[in-house]
Design an enzyme around this catalytic site. Structure first.
Site, PDB file in Angstrom:
ATOM      1  N   CYS A  11     129.795 -79.673  21.925  1.00 53.01           N
ATOM      2  CA  CYS A  11     129.064 -78.588  21.302  1.00 53.01           C
ATOM      3  C   CYS A  11     127.490 -78.834  21.511  1.00 53.01           C
ATOM      4  CB  CYS A  11     129.493 -78.708  19.624  1.00 53.01           C
ATOM      5  SG  CYS A  11     128.310 -77.619  18.603  1.00 53.01           S
ATOM      6  N   CYS A  55     120.494 -67.149   9.144  1.00 52.34           N
ATOM      7  CA  CYS A  55     121.599 -67.102   8.409  1.00 52.34           C
ATOM      8  C   CYS A  55     121.642 -67.987   7.271  1.00 52.34           C
ATOM      9  CB  CYS A  55     122.822 -67.590   9.150  1.00 52.34           C
ATOM     10  SG  CYS A  55     122.819 -66.758  11.174  1.00 52.34           S
ATOM     11  N   CYS A  75     123.467 -71.705   6.680  1.00 48.88           N
ATOM     12  CA  CYS A  75     123.435 -72.455   7.846  1.00 48.88           C
ATOM     13  C   CYS A  75     122.273 -73.365   7.797  1.00 48.88           C
ATOM     14  CB  CYS A  75     123.213 -71.807   9.300  1.00 48.88           C
ATOM     15  SG  CYS A  75     123.208 -72.843  10.586  1.00 48.88           S
TER      16      CYS A  75
HETATM   17  N1  SAH Z   1     123.600 -69.154  16.775  1.00 47.79           N
HETATM   18  C1  SAH Z   1     124.855 -69.102  17.351  1.00 47.79           C
HETATM   19  C2  SAH Z   1     125.468 -70.493  17.389  1.00 47.79           C
HETATM   20  C3  SAH Z   1     125.458 -71.686  16.518  1.00 47.79           C
HETATM   21  S1  SAH Z   1     126.286 -71.500  14.935  1.00 47.79           S
HETATM   22  C4  SAH Z   1     125.942 -68.481  16.524  1.00 47.79           C
HETATM   23  O1  SAH Z   1     125.588 -68.024  15.388  1.00 47.79           O
HETATM   24  O2  SAH Z   1     126.973 -68.297  16.924  1.00 47.79           O
HETATM   25  C5  SAH Z   1     127.733 -72.034  15.181  1.00 47.79           C
HETATM   26  C6  SAH Z   1     128.595 -71.314  14.277  1.00 47.79           C
HETATM   27  O3  SAH Z   1     128.649 -71.992  13.000  1.00 47.79           O
HETATM   28  C7  SAH Z   1     128.489 -69.855  13.966  1.00 47.79           C
HETATM   29  O4  SAH Z   1     129.758 -69.516  13.986  1.00 47.79           O
HETATM   30  C8  SAH Z   1     127.829 -70.058  12.461  1.00 47.79           C
HETATM   31  O5  SAH Z   1     127.988 -68.774  11.989  1.00 47.79           O
HETATM   32  C9  SAH Z   1     128.722 -71.191  12.062  1.00 47.79           C
HETATM   33  N2  SAH Z   1     128.191 -71.728  10.885  1.00 47.79           N
HETATM   34  C10 SAH Z   1     126.833 -71.936  10.371  1.00 47.79           C
HETATM   35  N3  SAH Z   1     126.926 -72.382   9.273  1.00 47.79           N
HETATM   36  C11 SAH Z   1     128.188 -72.781   8.847  1.00 47.79           C
HETATM   37  C12 SAH Z   1     128.449 -73.706   7.694  1.00 47.79           C
HETATM   38  N4  SAH Z   1     127.852 -74.131   6.750  1.00 47.79           N
HETATM   39  N5  SAH Z   1     129.733 -73.774   7.801  1.00 47.79           N
HETATM   40  C13 SAH Z   1     130.617 -73.129   8.407  1.00 47.79           C
HETATM   41  N6  SAH Z   1     130.177 -72.811   9.657  1.00 47.79           N
HETATM   42  C14 SAH Z   1     128.919 -72.415   9.805  1.00 47.79           C
END
Ligand code: SAH
Length: 346
Positions: A107, A118, A121
């Site tokens: 990853c 977001c 995140c």
């Molecule tokens: N920016 C890209 C890739 C990075 S995030 C994207 O948005 O796809 C990788 C994944 O983790 C994304 O699906 C995101 O929504 C998810 N994610 C982010 N924060 C999270 C959290 N706290 N718990 C579970 N999944 C999360």
């Protein structure tokens, strides 16, 4: 004052060949050095043993090799490994090795920090410092391939662009990195084993479709209702679901590739039947797979994983409508290596 040396890995193979010709050498020398830089991941000109000492010194005077350095490696009780990766300018990104019985998945990060916002995140709390260069993305993959061979006795099998950053906001460099990863002159991996995950940038999804890229696409959807999605992923106001869906339809018409959606079910946010219905209506236009991923808490409890019942309700709703569903458990939580937890917490 010392002249600033150029990053040699920013050159294409052609440019490297031309450089040697301009130095009065053979173009073929460019191929040899290129092989050292990529396929053999050389960290120094000195290690290029089939290149004359004189030429190596000349390279040393003109160029640098900006190699990443794995600063710290943490191993989870479930086998997951997290690398803190130091870049040439001392910024740090993270990448993760996720082992299963049959696979090793890398990853990788595409940006230092993230340009999106977001709310669930951890990476979103770091502001975007800069995009990663193709070689910095490539090196993360090589580091994980080496760790996979060392600790699991097998090469890396899959790559997901789900680390720090939004890959489609650094599309050109991500594409160049993937070209190197899949080229026989790099790692020779199949593009079918690579997934680029995006929060959804419609214009770039269409561009990828036009370029007929061979890697897979995953979309972090989390809600198929604009109002809800905007409240948890504010950039959805700029790229609303209608535009995202239109781009995905275009993607499917060009590539005929199944689309994967990432989706977390949160209590009080999207745990209703109405939300589940909206999801299947959003994705039914093409063969789709929904990964229901477990929420990894990053804070004070504003977001909470929904009940098992709610997740089951989603599963039933989607399956009844012919959509493939997987319920994914988190890996590497104890070392903050799970989805959404990458935040240089050191
Ligand atoms: N920016 C890209 C890739 C990075 S995030 C994207 O948005 O796809 C990788 C994944 O983790 C994304 O699906 C995101 O929504 C998810 N994610 C982010 N924060 C999270 C959290 N706290 N718990 C579970 N999944 C999360």
């Amino acid at each position: 004052m010392e002249i600033k040396k150029k990053d040699i890995r920013a050159l294409t193979k052609e440019q490297l060949r031309d450089f040697f010709v301009s130095e009065g050498d053979k173009a073929f020398r460019g191929n040899q050095v290129y092989e050292w830089l990529w396929q053999k991941s050389a960290h120094s000109f000195d290690s290029m043993t089939n290149i004359s000492k004189e030429t190596r010194e000349m390279l040393e005077n003109n160029f640098v090799i900006n190699h990443i350095k794995v600063d710290q490696m943490q191993r989870s009780s479930d086998g997951t490994i997290k690398n803190a990766v130091r870049l040439h300018d001392d910024l740090v990104v993270e990448s993760v090795l996720i082992p299963t019985a049959t696979r090793t998945t890398a990853c990788v990060s595409s940006q230092v920090g993230c340009s999106l916002d977001c709310r669930f995140c951890a990476t979103a709390r770091l502001k975007r410092m800069r995009n990663l260069n193709p070689d910095e993305i490539y090196d993360q993959v090589v580091a994980i391939d080496n760790e996979s061979r060392l600790y699991f006795d097998r090469p890396l099998s899959n790559i997901v662009f789900m680390g720090m950053g939004e890959p489609l906001m650094n599309y050109n460099n991500v594409l160049k990195a993937i070209e190197k990863i899949t080229s026989p002159e790099g790692l020779g991996m199949s593009p079918k084993r690579i997934i680029v995950s995006t929060s959804g940038v419609p214009k770039i999804i269409k561009k990828m479709a036009d370029e007929e890229v061979k890697f897979g696409l995953a979309v972090s959807l989390h809600s198929a209702i604009d109002e809800v999605r905007t409240s948890i992923m504010p950039f959805n106001a700029t790229f609303p679901l209608k535009d995202l869906r239109e781009a995905l339809q275009y993607w499917y018409s060009k590539t005929k590739n199944r689309i994967t959606y990432e989706y977390v079910v949160w209590e009080g946010i999207n745990d209703t039947q109405e939300a589940a219905n909206a999801l299947f209506k959003f994705c039914k236009f093409a063969p789709s797979k929904v990964n229901l991923i477990e929420y990894n808490p990053i804070d004070d409890g504003e977001f909470q994983q929904a009940s098992n019942d709610a997740v089951e309700m989603y599963q039933n709703t989607l399956e009844k409508n012919g959509i493939t569903v997987t319920v994914r458990r988190s890996r590497g939580k104890d070392i903050d290596a799970a989805c959404g937890q990458l935040a240089n917490k050191r």
